[in-house]
Design an enzyme around this catalytic site. Structure first.
Site, PDB file in Angstrom:
ATOM      1  N   ASP A 235     -34.968 -45.399  -4.323  1.00  0.00           N
ATOM      2  CA  ASP A 235     -35.812 -45.568  -3.140  1.00  0.00           C
ATOM      3  C   ASP A 235     -35.280 -44.845  -1.905  1.00  0.00           C
ATOM      4  OD1 ASP A 235     -33.624 -47.203  -2.927  1.00  0.00           O
ATOM      5  OD2 ASP A 235     -34.717 -48.984  -2.272  1.00  0.00           O
ATOM      6  N   GLU A 318     -18.781 -50.133  -3.712  1.00  0.00           N
ATOM      7  CA  GLU A 318     -18.288 -48.828  -3.270  1.00  0.00           C
ATOM      8  C   GLU A 318     -16.789 -48.863  -3.001  1.00  0.00           C
ATOM      9  OE1 GLU A 318     -22.452 -49.508  -1.467  1.00  0.00           O
ATOM     10  OE2 GLU A 318     -20.614 -50.655  -1.737  1.00  0.00           O
TER      11      GLU A 318
END
Length: 409
Positions: A235, A318
């Site tokens: 997205d 991350e």
């Protein structure tokens, strides 16, 4: 020194001490048969034994201290060798042997053929020297899935030397998606990698982690050490310049991502061409507070770290991934004109529940286009038909709504 060696050294010293004691013991036994009183061992002998014990204990304590210091200071890059047991439990790795726990990966389809004739007005042959970008897209079944993958594909169609890894969070392959990906004509791998059930009830759930881990496993299995790894959600919005920037990555490159949290941006702070810190509205103890779309990794560099992986810990994926590849601040390469430009935006499509059309099955035959249309939309996960639920299908003509039976009968 290992505990086994320490135990061995202690045992051998004690054996030597026993050997030294034996003459005194045998002398005591022989004297017990005589009336002459026995004399205690010489004081120097006692002092020697005590001194040895003190040396052994001191040496053992010293080695223990050294071992503790080593374990404290050494940075274990393996996910699962974490700083605390609670964090380790979220990694999704067996703490004993670092194997993935209860993860399933199945390759649905793939193609290594690039059937695009031209990219950016140049033939493919002009790009053969470029390193391949492995663009990893985690996705999951929802109403917006196919539209968003279609939109992303029409960005990637402009990029030469790119292999698209699409990892779907479901148990079974989607035949419609196979057809769609093949139709785009670029090299791709379509895999299904559902989130392990033990994490599905967590709030928030670690969405996309199983898919990225599956892509890392695919890269490892293919022994890929030449190319660039990039995690690109389905997205997001990507500037075409991003791909030229990340293709130059030597180790790890970073760049700001727009539309992130309260600041509207997340990315590195750069001084004199070097990354020195980070701007992000949610730090939460993260050493590397960056968005998943805000970095790229050279596969040759990543190959130095066999335990590279990503944890099932929402918000820290991350950070712990970058820790697992031994990242240091001085290794980061700022991109996007010294991190002054936004080359990727964290856009999000408003999600709605699956559409429902109430329509009798007898009207889904070839008397009109509606049967085939609604069938395709069902395959895409956009809408479904039912005879008993949802709003009754209305068809308009000349500005007036009519029951579908009136038009289709």
């Amino acid at each position: 020194m290992s505990s086994a060696r320490l135990l061995e050294s202690q045992t051998s010293d004690e054996d030597n001490e026993d050997i030294e004691r034996r003459p005194h013991q045998s002398h005591s036994r022989s004297c017990s048969n005589n009336t002459t009183p026995t004399h205690p061992p010489h004081p120097m002998v006692r002092k020697g034994g005590v001194a040895r014990r003190i040396c052994l204990i001191g040496g053992a304590l010293f080695l223990l201290l050294v071992a503790l210091c080593y374990l404290t200071l050494s940075g274990d890059t393996r996910l699962g060798g974490s700083e605390d047991s609670e964090e380790g439990s979220h990694h999704g790795l067996d703490s004993m042997n670092f194997r993935p726990l209860n993860e399933t990966v199945h390759i649905c389809s793939e193609s290594y053929e690039d059937r695009r004739q031209f990219m950016q007005d140049k033939p493919q042959s002009d790009y053969v020297q470029l390193p391949v970008i492995y663009f990893v897209t985690p996705t999951y079944p929802r109403r917006e899935q196919i539209p968003e993958l279609t939109r992303l594909a029409h960005t990637l169609l402009h990029i030469p030397r790119l292999h698209w890894l699409v990892a779907d969070d479901q148990e079974k392959c989607n035949d419609y998606m196979d057809t769609l990906l093949y139709r785009f004509g670029m090299p791709f791998t379509h895999m299904v990698s559902p989130m392990p059930s033990k994490f599905r009830n967590e709030k928030p759930a670690p969405r996309g982690v199983a898919n990225r881990r599956a892509a890392l496993q695919w890269i490892r299995q293919h022994n890929l050490t030449n190319g660039i790894l990039y995690f690109g959600d389905d997205d997001n919005t990507y500037d075409l310049r991003l791909f030229s920037e990340i293709r130059k990555t030597q180790r790890v490159s970073m760049f700001p991502v727009g539309l992130i949290a309260d600041y509207g941006v997340s990315g590195p702070v750069v001084r004199k061409g070097k990354v020195v810190a980070f701007l992000d509205s949610w730090v939460a103890g993260r050493r590397w507070p960056v968005d998943m779309a805000g970095f790229a990794v050279n596969l040759e560099y990543m190959a130095q770290y066999p335990y590279v992986n990503m944890p099932y810990k929402p918000g820290y994926e991350e950070d712990l991934f970058l820790r697992s590849i031994g990242l240091q601040m001085n290794l980061i390469e700022p991109r996007g004109n010294n991190c002054t430009e936004i080359l990727v935006w964290h856009t999000q499509t408003k999600s709605k529940k699956l559409g429902m059309v109430r329509l009798e099955s007898k009207y889904l035959d070839d008397r009109s286009n509606l049967g085939a249309l609604l069938h395709n939309l069902k395959l895409m996960g956009v809408t479904s038909t039912t005879e008993s639920e949802g709003r009754n299908a209305l068809i308009s003509k000349n500005g007036r709504e009519n029951p579908h039976s009136k038009i289709l009968s």
